[in-house]
Design a protein around this motif. Structure first.
Motif, short mmCIF file in Angstrom:
data_model
loop_
_atom_site.label_atom_id
_atom_site.label_comp_id
_atom_site.label_asym_id
_atom_site.label_seq_id
_atom_site.Cartn_x
_atom_site.Cartn_y
_atom_site.Cartn_z
N ILE A 64 -1.25 5.59 73.51
CA ILE A 64 0.13 5.33 73.13
C ILE A 64 1.02 5.79 74.29
N THR A 65 1.97 4.93 74.66
CA THR A 65 2.91 5.33 75.71
C THR A 65 4.32 4.88 75.36
N SER A 66 5.26 5.66 75.83
CA SER A 66 6.67 5.28 75.76
C SER A 66 7.31 5.48 77.14
N HIS A 67 6.48 5.43 78.18
CA HIS A 67 6.96 5.63 79.55
C HIS A 67 7.84 4.46 79.99
N ALA A 68 8.98 4.78 80.58
CA ALA A 68 9.95 3.75 80.99
C ALA A 68 9.36 2.77 81.99
N ASP A 69 8.36 3.17 82.77
CA ASP A 69 7.77 2.29 83.77
C ASP A 69 6.59 1.46 83.24
N ALA A 70 6.32 1.53 81.96
CA ALA A 70 5.21 0.77 81.39
C ALA A 70 5.47 -0.73 81.51
N THR A 71 4.43 -1.45 81.93
CA THR A 71 4.51 -2.90 82.01
C THR A 71 3.35 -3.51 81.23
N LEU A 72 3.59 -4.66 80.68
CA LEU A 72 2.58 -5.38 79.92
C LEU A 72 2.54 -6.80 80.47
N LEU A 73 1.42 -7.15 81.10
CA LEU A 73 1.25 -8.46 81.73
C LEU A 73 2.40 -8.78 82.69
N LYS A 84 12.85 -10.92 73.62
CA LYS A 84 12.51 -11.26 75.01
C LYS A 84 11.02 -11.05 75.27
N ILE A 85 10.47 -9.95 74.77
CA ILE A 85 9.05 -9.63 74.99
C ILE A 85 8.15 -10.63 74.28
N LEU A 86 8.46 -10.95 73.03
CA LEU A 86 7.63 -11.90 72.29
C LEU A 86 7.63 -13.28 72.95
N GLU A 87 8.76 -13.67 73.50
CA GLU A 87 8.83 -14.96 74.21
C GLU A 87 8.03 -14.92 75.50
N ALA A 88 8.00 -13.78 76.18
CA ALA A 88 7.35 -13.67 77.49
C ALA A 88 5.83 -13.54 77.39
N LEU A 89 5.33 -12.96 76.31
CA LEU A 89 3.89 -12.72 76.19
C LEU A 89 3.16 -13.96 75.69
N PRO A 90 1.91 -14.16 76.12
CA PRO A 90 1.14 -15.34 75.71
C PRO A 90 0.48 -15.21 74.33
N PHE A 91 0.74 -14.13 73.63
CA PHE A 91 0.11 -13.91 72.33
C PHE A 91 0.94 -14.58 71.24
N ASN A 104 6.82 -2.49 63.43
CA ASN A 104 5.64 -2.59 64.28
C ASN A 104 5.22 -4.05 64.36
N TYR A 105 4.97 -4.51 65.58
CA TYR A 105 4.44 -5.84 65.84
C TYR A 105 3.01 -5.64 66.32
N PHE A 106 2.05 -6.13 65.55
CA PHE A 106 0.63 -5.90 65.85
C PHE A 106 -0.06 -7.21 66.19
N ASN A 107 -0.77 -7.21 67.33
CA ASN A 107 -1.57 -8.35 67.74
C ASN A 107 -3.03 -7.92 67.69
N GLU A 108 -3.75 -8.41 66.69
CA GLU A 108 -5.12 -7.95 66.45
C GLU A 108 -6.09 -8.34 67.56
N SER A 109 -5.94 -9.51 68.13
CA SER A 109 -6.91 -9.96 69.14
C SER A 109 -6.89 -9.08 70.40
N LEU A 112 -3.10 -4.41 69.96
CA LEU A 112 -1.87 -4.03 70.63
C LEU A 112 -0.75 -3.94 69.60
N THR A 113 -0.02 -2.83 69.62
CA THR A 113 1.13 -2.66 68.76
C THR A 113 2.36 -2.37 69.60
N LEU A 114 3.42 -3.11 69.33
CA LEU A 114 4.72 -2.85 69.93
C LEU A 114 5.59 -2.25 68.83
N GLN A 115 6.06 -1.04 69.04
CA GLN A 115 6.91 -0.40 68.05
C GLN A 115 8.36 -0.61 68.47
#
Length: 143
Positions: A64-73, A84-91, A104-109, A112-115
């Motif tokens: 689990i991270t809440s670091h400001a520099d965290a990037t996802l894809l 913006k994140i949901l539009e940008a991600l391919p899930f 919480n947004y959970f992608n089972e495959s 991954l959870t985005l809180q």
């Protein structure tokens, strides 16, 4: 800090043991056992919580991270609008769960959870995957 779905984050791979993580990040600021006997490491400067599963020989299985520099894809994630994140991600498949001011947004495959709070991502949780056929964890670290 690069979040790598299915694999881990930054230089940490799912399946590492505590000594492997300490070799990468140093000693945690705090460590404790949860109610299941898992070992939890907290790293303040990385805003990182790592779970080593007791029933898996204390391998890194959840982060689990809440670091400001965290990037996802390649996308900055913390503090960004969830739309913006949901539009940008391919899930395409997200389960949502709301409680109090948090969703919480959970992608089972990708396990991954985005809180999200007040429309912005505040925390990312990522876990090791489980093989659907053998029902065992897929460990990315081979050391």
């Amino acid at each position: 800090m690069k979040i790598d779905p299915k694999n881990g984050l930054a230089q940490l791979l799912f399946g590492m043991k505590t000594n492997d993580v300490v070799a990468q990040l140093g000693l945690p600021n705090r460590q404790f056992q949860d109610e299941d006997g898992n070992t939890i490491y907290l790293y303040d400067s990385h805003k990182l919580r790592l779970t080593f599963y007791a029933d898996e020989d204390f391998r890194l299985g959840y982060a689990i991270t809440s670091h400001a520099d965290a990037t996802l894809l390649g996308h900055a994630i913390i503090g960004e609008p969830i739309t913006k994140i949901l539009e940008a991600l391919p899930f395409s498949s997200w389960e949502t769960e709301e409680f109090d001011s948090v969703t919480n947004y959970f992608n089972e495959s990708n396990w991954l959870t985005l809180q999200v709070e007040y429309g912005q991502v505040i925390r990312v949780e990522i876990g090791a995957l489980i093989d659907e056929v053998s029902d065992v964890f897929i460990w990315r670290f081979k050391g």
